[in-house]
Motif scaffolding. Structure first.
Motif, PDB file in Angstrom:
ATOM      1  N   VAL A 141      54.051  42.358  37.221  1.00  0.00           N
ATOM      2  CA  VAL A 141      52.969  42.070  36.279  1.00  0.00           C
ATOM      3  C   VAL A 141      51.670  42.269  37.068  1.00  0.00           C
ATOM      4  O   VAL A 141      51.365  41.495  37.980  1.00  0.00           O
ATOM      5  N   ILE A 142      50.932  43.297  36.736  1.00  0.00           N
ATOM      6  CA  ILE A 142      49.733  43.657  37.493  1.00  0.00           C
ATOM      7  C   ILE A 142      48.482  43.392  36.661  1.00  0.00           C
ATOM      8  O   ILE A 142      48.350  43.871  35.532  1.00  0.00           O
ATOM      9  N   ASP A 143      47.580  42.641  37.246  1.00  0.00           N
ATOM     10  CA  ASP A 143      46.308  42.335  36.599  1.00  0.00           C
ATOM     11  C   ASP A 143      45.352  43.516  36.715  1.00  0.00           C
ATOM     12  O   ASP A 143      44.753  43.949  35.731  1.00  0.00           O
ATOM     13  N   HIS A 144      45.218  44.036  37.943  1.00  0.00           N
ATOM     14  CA  HIS A 144      44.260  45.112  38.173  1.00  0.00           C
ATOM     15  C   HIS A 144      44.609  45.827  39.470  1.00  0.00           C
ATOM     16  O   HIS A 144      45.091  45.198  40.412  1.00  0.00           O
ATOM     17  N   ILE A 145      44.352  47.133  39.521  1.00  0.00           N
ATOM     18  CA  ILE A 145      44.567  47.920  40.735  1.00  0.00           C
ATOM     19  C   ILE A 145      43.213  48.440  41.222  1.00  0.00           C
ATOM     20  O   ILE A 145      42.454  49.036  40.453  1.00  0.00           O
ATOM     21  N   TYR A 146      42.924  48.171  42.501  1.00  0.00           N
ATOM     22  CA  TYR A 146      41.671  48.610  43.111  1.00  0.00           C
ATOM     23  C   TYR A 146      41.950  49.642  44.195  1.00  0.00           C
ATOM     24  O   TYR A 146      43.009  49.639  44.822  1.00  0.00           O
ATOM     25  N   ASP A 147      40.969  50.490  44.434  1.00  0.00           N
ATOM     26  CA  ASP A 147      41.030  51.411  45.561  1.00  0.00           C
ATOM     27  C   ASP A 147      40.654  50.668  46.842  1.00  0.00           C
ATOM     28  O   ASP A 147      39.941  49.666  46.809  1.00  0.00           O
ATOM     29  N   PHE A 148      41.145  51.174  47.961  1.00  0.00           N
ATOM     30  CA  PHE A 148      40.920  50.593  49.288  1.00  0.00           C
ATOM     31  C   PHE A 148      39.453  50.267  49.542  1.00  0.00           C
ATOM     32  O   PHE A 148      39.122  49.202  50.068  1.00  0.00           O
ATOM     33  N   LYS A 149      38.564  51.172  49.169  1.00  0.00           N
ATOM     34  CA  LYS A 149      37.143  50.976  49.456  1.00  0.00           C
ATOM     35  C   LYS A 149      36.502  49.898  48.586  1.00  0.00           C
ATOM     36  O   LYS A 149      35.368  49.485  48.834  1.00  0.00           O
ATOM     37  N   HIS A 150      37.230  49.440  47.583  1.00  0.00           N
ATOM     38  CA  HIS A 150      36.706  48.401  46.696  1.00  0.00           C
ATOM     39  C   HIS A 150      37.358  47.046  46.957  1.00  0.00           C
ATOM     40  O   HIS A 150      37.551  46.247  46.048  1.00  0.00           O
ATOM     41  N   ILE A 151      37.679  46.793  48.212  1.00  0.00           N
ATOM     42  CA  ILE A 151      38.342  45.539  48.583  1.00  0.00           C
ATOM     43  C   ILE A 151      37.499  44.317  48.232  1.00  0.00           C
ATOM     44  O   ILE A 151      38.036  43.272  47.852  1.00  0.00           O
ATOM     45  N   ALA A 152      36.187  44.417  48.343  1.00  0.00           N
ATOM     46  CA  ALA A 152      35.336  43.277  48.008  1.00  0.00           C
ATOM     47  C   ALA A 152      35.501  42.887  46.546  1.00  0.00           C
ATOM     48  O   ALA A 152      35.594  41.698  46.209  1.00  0.00           O
ATOM     49  N   ASP A 153      35.550  43.887  45.664  1.00  0.00           N
ATOM     50  CA  ASP A 153      35.746  43.607  44.239  1.00  0.00           C
ATOM     51  C   ASP A 153      37.119  42.981  43.990  1.00  0.00           C
ATOM     52  O   ASP A 153      37.261  42.080  43.155  1.00  0.00           O
TER      53      ASP A 153
END
Length: 304
Positions: free
Chosen positions: A274-286
């Motif tokens: 169950v995945i809420d959201h997937i971020y790219d590596f460079k968007h770790i802060a988000d």
């Protein structure tokens, strides 16, 4: 290789993508090219310094505890895996392009899962199984209350409790009512509309992933010989009613050698991501900011 580090406690702006040395596996380890890793609440708590009385960090610090990726090198004593295997599991310092891991903490990714889905599973599924089965000794037909059923641990816990044949009640926010039903919850409580003090039902087993007043109120909802397992805080000094025949456990980390059992449940699709959201590596802060804000619908994953 690139890795996400921080050299002092603070907000998400302390996270930096740095160039660091590639880890070298010993004879008993494998080197993993990380394709995706999961974000856990402990990550931002460590970064913010909330846990510094419990964990001493060496700076610059590299976070991470779970991953999915491809084996790029194996130690000479490793026989159960080969270079090129797609694996998932738990390891330290996974906020990076590469990490080392011990074979006992790895499993082959089922062919029906992609890297992001596989990376979402290790921590939440193993913690939930530890709490419900190893500690809670869940049994068929029991009445089980799972708090925060839309979170990483909670969403796995609902699926695991369903497999055991329990009667499941969970607390979620209004926007996660349908998710909780889809996961298998029998009774769903919108915690913003219904106070725990107003619930008449009593439970054999309660899983607390919230703490504070939620845990205090949950203690009053236990049946005789009931068990409360918490992952977040010890509120016993605030319990209103001392009870001798109820059980209380503050669980720290994964319990026992359960990865094979949990992996089989994933293979059998009794536990699904169950995945809420997937971020790219460079968007770790988000990604960490979203984790810190809470109110999730599953797991946050970062892909590389």
């Amino acid at each position: 290789m690139k890795a996400i580090q921080f050299d002092h406690y603070g907000d998400v702006d302390v996270l930096e993508i740095n160039e660091v040395a590639m880890p070298i596996p010993n004879d008993e380890q494998v080197l993993i090219k990380i394709k995706a890793f999961g974000i856990n609440p402990l990550d931002w708590k460590l970064r913010a310094g909330i846990m510094q009385h419990f964990f001493t960090l060496n700076f610059p610090h590299l976070l991470g505890a779970e991953f999915a990726g491809v084996i790029s090198k194996i130690g000479k004593n490793v026989t159960q895996f080969k270079v090129g295997d797609h694996v998932y599991g738990r390891a330290n310092h996974t906020y990076a392009q590469y990490s080392v891991a011990h074979p006992s903490s790895l499993q082959i990714i089922p062919e029906f899962l992609d890297f992001a889905q596989a990376a979402s599973l290790p921590s939440g599924s193993q913690i939930a199984y530890s709490a419900l089965s190893v500690i809670g000794q869940i049994k068929k037909g029991q009445d089980v209350l799972i708090h925060a059923g839309a979170g990483s641990v909670g969403s796995n816990a609902i699926q695991i409790a369903k497999k055991f044949g329990a009667n499941i009640t969970t607390t979620v926010s209004e926007n996660n009512l349908n998710l909780a039903k889809k996961l298998g919850a029998d009774h769903i409580i919108d915690y913003k509309k219904t106070k725990l003090q107003h619930i008449d039902q009593r439970f054999d087993l309660i899983l607390d992933t919230v703490g504070g007043q939620t845990q205090i109120d949950s203690w009053e909802l236990l049946k005789d010989q009931g068990t409360l397992v918490t992952l977040v805080s010890d509120e016993r000094e605030h319990f209103k009613t001392p009870k001798k025949d109820q059980n209380y456990y503050f669980m720290h980390g994964i319990q026992g050698n359960i990865f094979n059992t949990v992996h089989q449940m994933i293979v059998d699709r009794d536990i699904q991501p169950v995945i809420d959201h997937i971020y790219d590596f460079k968007h770790i802060a988000d990604a960490q900011k979203r984790s810190q804000n809470g109110h999730l619908s599953g797991k946050i994953v970062v892909t590389i």
